[in-house]
Design a protein around this motif. Structure first.
Motif, PDB file in Angstrom:
ATOM      1  N   GLU A 113      12.580 -39.339  29.366  1.00 47.96           N
ATOM      2  CA  GLU A 113      11.333 -39.010  28.685  1.00 47.96           C
ATOM      3  C   GLU A 113      10.508 -37.964  29.437  1.00 47.96           C
ATOM      4  OE1 GLU A 113      10.318 -43.060  26.189  1.00 47.96           O
ATOM      5  OE2 GLU A 113       9.509 -42.875  28.230  1.00 47.96           O
ATOM      6  N   ASN A 114      11.001 -37.566  30.609  1.00 48.47           N
ATOM      7  CA  ASN A 114      10.292 -36.568  31.408  1.00 48.47           C
ATOM      8  C   ASN A 114      10.840 -35.183  31.053  1.00 48.47           C
ATOM      9  OD1 ASN A 114       9.353 -34.836  33.467  1.00 48.47           O
ATOM     10  ND2 ASN A 114       9.273 -36.517  34.940  1.00 48.47           N
ATOM     11  N   ASP A 119      14.513 -30.422  31.185  1.00 46.95           N
ATOM     12  CA  ASP A 119      14.552 -28.952  31.243  1.00 46.95           C
ATOM     13  C   ASP A 119      15.236 -28.486  32.527  1.00 46.95           C
ATOM     14  OD1 ASP A 119      13.299 -28.755  28.817  1.00 46.95           O
ATOM     15  OD2 ASP A 119      11.333 -28.183  29.629  1.00 46.95           O
ATOM     16  N   LEU A 120      14.931 -29.173  33.624  1.00 48.76           N
ATOM     17  CA  LEU A 120      15.536 -28.802  34.906  1.00 48.76           C
ATOM     18  C   LEU A 120      17.040 -29.051  34.904  1.00 48.76           C
ATOM     19  CD1 LEU A 120      15.264 -27.879  37.835  1.00 48.76           C
ATOM     20  CD2 LEU A 120      14.697 -30.241  38.456  1.00 48.76           C
ATOM     21  N   LEU A 121      17.468 -30.168  34.332  1.00 49.66           N
ATOM     22  CA  LEU A 121      18.905 -30.462  34.260  1.00 49.66           C
ATOM     23  C   LEU A 121      19.633 -29.390  33.454  1.00 49.66           C
ATOM     24  CD1 LEU A 121      18.884 -34.333  33.701  1.00 49.66           C
ATOM     25  CD2 LEU A 121      19.369 -33.099  35.817  1.00 49.66           C
ATOM     26  N   ARG A 122      19.018 -28.969  32.360  1.00 52.34           N
ATOM     27  CA  ARG A 122      19.624 -27.916  31.533  1.00 52.34           C
ATOM     28  C   ARG A 122      19.741 -26.614  32.322  1.00 52.34           C
ATOM     29  NH1 ARG A 122      16.500 -28.414  27.829  1.00 52.34           N
ATOM     30  NH2 ARG A 122      17.773 -29.613  26.358  1.00 52.34           N
ATOM     31  N   GLU A 123      18.676 -26.257  33.029  1.00 49.15           N
ATOM     32  CA  GLU A 123      18.680 -25.019  33.798  1.00 49.15           C
ATOM     33  C   GLU A 123      19.688 -25.070  34.942  1.00 49.15           C
ATOM     34  OE1 GLU A 123      17.893 -21.219  34.925  1.00 49.15           O
ATOM     35  OE2 GLU A 123      17.283 -22.255  33.087  1.00 49.15           O
ATOM     36  N   LYS A 124      19.773 -26.222  35.619  1.00 54.94           N
ATOM     37  CA  LYS A 124      20.730 -26.360  36.710  1.00 54.94           C
ATOM     38  C   LYS A 124      22.170 -26.232  36.200  1.00 54.94           C
ATOM     39  CE  LYS A 124      18.320 -26.917  40.473  1.00 54.94           C
ATOM     40  NZ  LYS A 124      18.513 -26.061  41.671  1.00 54.94           N
ATOM     41  N   ALA A 125      22.443 -26.824  35.054  1.00 55.23           N
ATOM     42  CA  ALA A 125      23.789 -26.715  34.480  1.00 55.23           C
ATOM     43  C   ALA A 125      24.132 -25.262  34.186  1.00 55.23           C
ATOM     44  CB  ALA A 125      23.889 -27.564  33.220  1.00 55.23           C
ATOM     45  N   ARG A 126      23.173 -24.525  33.683  1.00 61.02           N
ATOM     46  CA  ARG A 126      23.416 -23.115  33.371  1.00 61.02           C
ATOM     47  C   ARG A 126      23.603 -22.279  34.629  1.00 61.02           C
ATOM     48  NH1 ARG A 126      19.012 -22.478  28.346  1.00 61.02           N
ATOM     49  NH2 ARG A 126      20.203 -23.788  26.888  1.00 61.02           N
ATOM     50  N   GLN A 127      23.088 -22.780  35.757  1.00 57.59           N
ATOM     51  CA  GLN A 127      23.266 -22.093  37.035  1.00 57.59           C
ATOM     52  C   GLN A 127      24.586 -22.457  37.702  1.00 57.59           C
ATOM     53  OE1 GLN A 127      19.811 -23.141  39.339  1.00 57.59           O
ATOM     54  NE2 GLN A 127      18.395 -22.001  38.026  1.00 57.59           N
ATOM     55  N   GLY A 128      25.350 -23.356  37.080  1.00 56.06           N
ATOM     56  CA  GLY A 128      26.647 -23.724  37.620  1.00 56.06           C
ATOM     57  C   GLY A 128      26.677 -25.039  38.365  1.00 56.06           C
ATOM     58  N   VAL A 129      25.558 -25.766  38.370  1.00 57.74           N
ATOM     59  CA  VAL A 129      25.530 -27.080  39.006  1.00 57.74           C
ATOM     60  C   VAL A 129      26.199 -28.090  38.079  1.00 57.74           C
ATOM     61  CG1 VAL A 129      24.047 -28.929  39.886  1.00 57.74           C
ATOM     62  CG2 VAL A 129      23.431 -26.537  40.279  1.00 57.74           C
ATOM     63  N   THR A 162      17.123 -45.031  23.231  1.00 58.68           N
ATOM     64  CA  THR A 162      16.001 -44.091  23.306  1.00 58.68           C
ATOM     65  C   THR A 162      16.273 -43.030  24.374  1.00 58.68           C
ATOM     66  OG1 THR A 162      14.463 -45.827  22.627  1.00 58.68           O
ATOM     67  CG2 THR A 162      13.515 -43.874  23.663  1.00 58.68           C
ATOM     68  N   ALA A 163      16.844 -43.459  25.504  1.00 58.96           N
ATOM     69  CA  ALA A 163      17.177 -42.502  26.563  1.00 58.96           C
ATOM     70  C   ALA A 163      18.219 -41.501  26.080  1.00 58.96           C
ATOM     71  CB  ALA A 163      17.687 -43.244  27.794  1.00 58.96           C
ATOM     72  N   LEU A 164      19.146 -41.959  25.260  1.00 61.72           N
ATOM     73  CA  LEU A 164      20.171 -41.054  24.731  1.00 61.72           C
ATOM     74  C   LEU A 164      19.570 -39.977  23.839  1.00 61.72           C
ATOM     75  CD1 LEU A 164      23.012 -43.629  24.013  1.00 61.72           C
ATOM     76  CD2 LEU A 164      23.119 -41.730  25.633  1.00 61.72           C
ATOM     77  N   VAL A 165      18.463 -40.295  23.199  1.00 63.24           N
ATOM     78  CA  VAL A 165      17.768 -39.276  22.404  1.00 63.24           C
ATOM     79  C   VAL A 165      17.249 -38.169  23.319  1.00 63.24           C
ATOM     80  CG1 VAL A 165      15.765 -38.832  20.923  1.00 63.24           C
ATOM     81  CG2 VAL A 165      17.142 -40.894  20.580  1.00 63.24           C
ATOM     82  N   GLY A 166      16.740 -38.576  24.507  1.00 60.27           N
ATOM     83  CA  GLY A 166      16.221 -37.586  25.442  1.00 60.27           C
ATOM     84  C   GLY A 166      17.315 -36.803  26.151  1.00 60.27           C
TER      85      GLY A 166
END
Length: 244
Positions: A113-114, A119-129, A162-166
């Motif tokens: 829910e944060n 957003d950070l997880l998405r950005e990190k994945a795009r950076q190759g993490v 609910t977490a899966l929605v996020g």
């Protein structure tokens, strides 16, 4: 006799008969100790006091226990409960990842829910993490059991859904894997490379009330390695979170 115990006793001016008399054992037993047989712990303690030598100087063949100081080096902060962890600590931890992020929980709803976290997880994945998220299977028996322990019943499954929605939209990123597990979960783990926030699970208490350890380390026999091995064990049995 060149065993360290024999040398230590000679240096202290104590012979086998003296030792036998003080400890109430047969002198032949002491002779066997002086040629390499290891005494019982109570006798080892007494011999340490008699000679002034340390246990590992007297018996070098003894396995050495893990040095508490090196274990303590891995512990950065101990929080009395998860709600005491600063809200931005999770983001700061994850922002430091260069190679690997892993989340293991039943729901991790407070992270899902944060928006800053997702957003950070998405950005990190795009950076190759590499990003892996393992949540409890809403239909799993261990999730049901945990719900009963916390006296929220089906509420635990609802929290996971609910977490899966996020977290769900993250699965579209090529570097993100989202899976479900049905295991007994003793700890929740949030990993950022060699740093972890680990929440202990306590019977009958909700996750927010559990203590949290902030750990950092890369020792092969350290605490971080133990928790990471646990994550991999769970990850080996996850199934993809599809259509939930």
């Amino acid at each position: 006799m060149n065993h360290p115990l024999a040398r230590a006793l000679r240096g202290a001016g104590i012979n086998a008969v003296d030792v036998a008399s003080r400890l109430g054992v047969d002198p032949k037993t002491v002779q066997r100790w002086m040629t390499g047989r290891q005494p019982y712990p109570r006798h080892r303690d007494a011999l340490v006091k008699m000679t002034g030598w340390s246990p590992h100087d007297l018996w070098p063949e003894m396995s050495r226990p893990t040095d508490p100081a090196t274990q303590a080096d891995e512990v950065r902060i101990v929080y009395p409960h998860r709600s005491a962890v600063p809200a931005d600590a999770w983001v700061r931890l994850l922002s430091r990842a260069d190679h690997e992020i892993a989340i293991l929980a039943y729901s991790a709803l407070f992270l899902a829910e944060n928006v800053a976290v997702t957003d950070l997880l998405r950005e990190k994945a795009r950076q190759g993490v590499r990003v892996r998220i393992a949540l409890g299977d809403p239909a799993g028996r261990h999730v049901a059991s945990r719900g009963d322990e916390e006296r929220i019943g089906a509420g635990m499954s609802a929290r996971i859904r609910t977490a899966l929605v996020g977290f769900g939209p993250l699965a579209a990123e090529s570097g993100v894997a989202l899976g479900l597990h049905d295991t007994v979960l003793y700890n929740s783990i949030c990993r950022s490379d060699d740093e972890l926030l680990v929440s202990s699970h306590i019977y009958g208490r909700p996750g927010a009330h559990a203590p949290v350890l902030h750990l950092k380390g890369n020792r092969a026999d350290g605490m971080v390695a133990t928790y990471l091995a646990s994550f991999e064990r769970v990850w080996s049995v996850v199934k993809p979170a599809i259509g939930l």
